[in-house]
Design an enzyme around this catalytic site. Sequence first.
Site, PDB file in Angstrom:
ATOM      1  CB  CYS A  77      -0.022   2.682   3.597  1.00  0.00           C
ATOM      2  SG  CYS A  77      -1.395   3.553   2.841  1.00  0.00           S
ATOM      3  CD  GLU A 140      -9.464  14.924  -1.934  1.00  0.00           C
ATOM      4  OE1 GLU A 140     -10.221  13.966  -2.211  1.00  0.00           O
ATOM      5  OE2 GLU A 140      -9.394  15.422  -0.800  1.00  0.00           O
ATOM      6  CG  ASN A 240      -0.725   0.889   7.229  1.00  0.00           C
ATOM      7  OD1 ASN A 240      -1.482   1.343   8.080  1.00  0.00           O
ATOM      8  ND2 ASN A 240      -1.138   0.459   6.065  1.00  0.00           N
ATOM      9  CB  SER A 277      -8.305  16.780   4.548  1.00  0.00           C
ATOM     10  OG  SER A 277      -8.714  15.787   3.642  1.00  0.00           O
ATOM     11  CG  HIS A 294      -5.484   6.025   8.985  1.00  0.00           C
ATOM     12  ND1 HIS A 294      -6.622   5.560   9.590  1.00  0.00           N
ATOM     13  CD2 HIS A 294      -5.338   5.299   7.855  1.00  0.00           C
ATOM     14  CE1 HIS A 294      -7.142   4.596   8.846  1.00  0.00           C
ATOM     15  NE2 HIS A 294      -6.391   4.423   7.795  1.00  0.00           N
TER      16      HIS A 294
END
Length: 379
Positions: A77, A140, A240, A277, A294
């Site tokens: 991920c 997004e 991950n 972000s 993260h």
Amino acid sequence: MGNSIQHLAEGVSLVASAKTWVEGKAIQQLQQTAKLIGMRQVVGMPDLHPGRGYPVGAAFFSVGRFYPALIGNDIGCGMSLWRTTLDRSKHPAEKLEKRLGNIDGPLDEDWRDSVAALDLAASGYEASLGTIGGGNHFAELQQLDEIYDSAALQALALDKRQLLLLVHSGSRGLGQEILRAHIERFNHAGLVDDSAEAAEYLAQHALALRFAQANRRLIALRMLERLRGEGAPVVDLDHNLLCRASMSGTSGWLHRKGATPADAGLVVIPGSRGDHSYLVEPVADEASLLSLAHGAGRKWMRGECKDRLSARHTVQQLSRTALGSRVVCHDKHLLYEEAPEAYKAIDSVIAALQEAGLVRLLARLKPVLTYKTCGEDCA
DNA sequence: ATGTGC
């Protein structure tokens, strides 16, 4: 520069400032994980929160054996940031939403050559390629909001006129199946260095990383096709994953669970869907196991979100954010679970990383349209 | 988290 890496116990530390909210249960899980055989050092990031047995938002360094359960089910991920040719002033959220339509289902036959070109090994999960999935995954469209280092942004060919696309997804059912089969055979004991079983897991893990990276790429390309634009990846990093690493000259295994590598180029640290972000330049520091937060990290457990929010907000209200962006999420439960209020403020996470000297900010990004799922609704 | 369970 103040050092905000807190020492909690022998081999246990936490990157957090006084303002960082970290749940007691997450600290407990961090301490427990530090007691696993061969575990040398564990570091909680400022987005640390409780997981299933092990905390999320942390890095773990072990010697002699590694622990697939620490990587979790969503092997590979990660976060992928694309620049696009889409002019932000010509693409308001409503238009983007309409053009995107429904991208929940599998890719159609037209994508066969593009998928084949990625040269992925057969996995049995081909139908999931190009799909975002559930939970905290999203895609997004964003715009550059604040620029702190214009030379760096120029070098990346990023400017305020073009929309950016941030994709958060992973290996879908594939990683899930790899972990399930592993736990069935070995429970939580981990795997010993140089064993055949370790090699087997590492091979599967490598496949899952490739699958997850390909998945993010296909999601981005699929969205760009619908939006009639083009684009190119700027950043793509897993959070991950397991890798061999050397700490203080000792060779071992670095597990990252909701922790982004700080030794592999620029990093995007997303807030919640109603928050900013950040694009940052990391500082690789062994004290933080060469890792960064993260994301914002959950503040509320999934199960409690609807009760806490349904009295305060309607579904309509949650589809609009405080930053003026739109959220496409036609799964009502998920919309509550992923509400901005369920997450920590991203600025508190970024501040802790800055105080620890782990990042230099390049830019702040702002959401325009978040796609999570259409369910049965959209055309 | 999940080609999603009771």
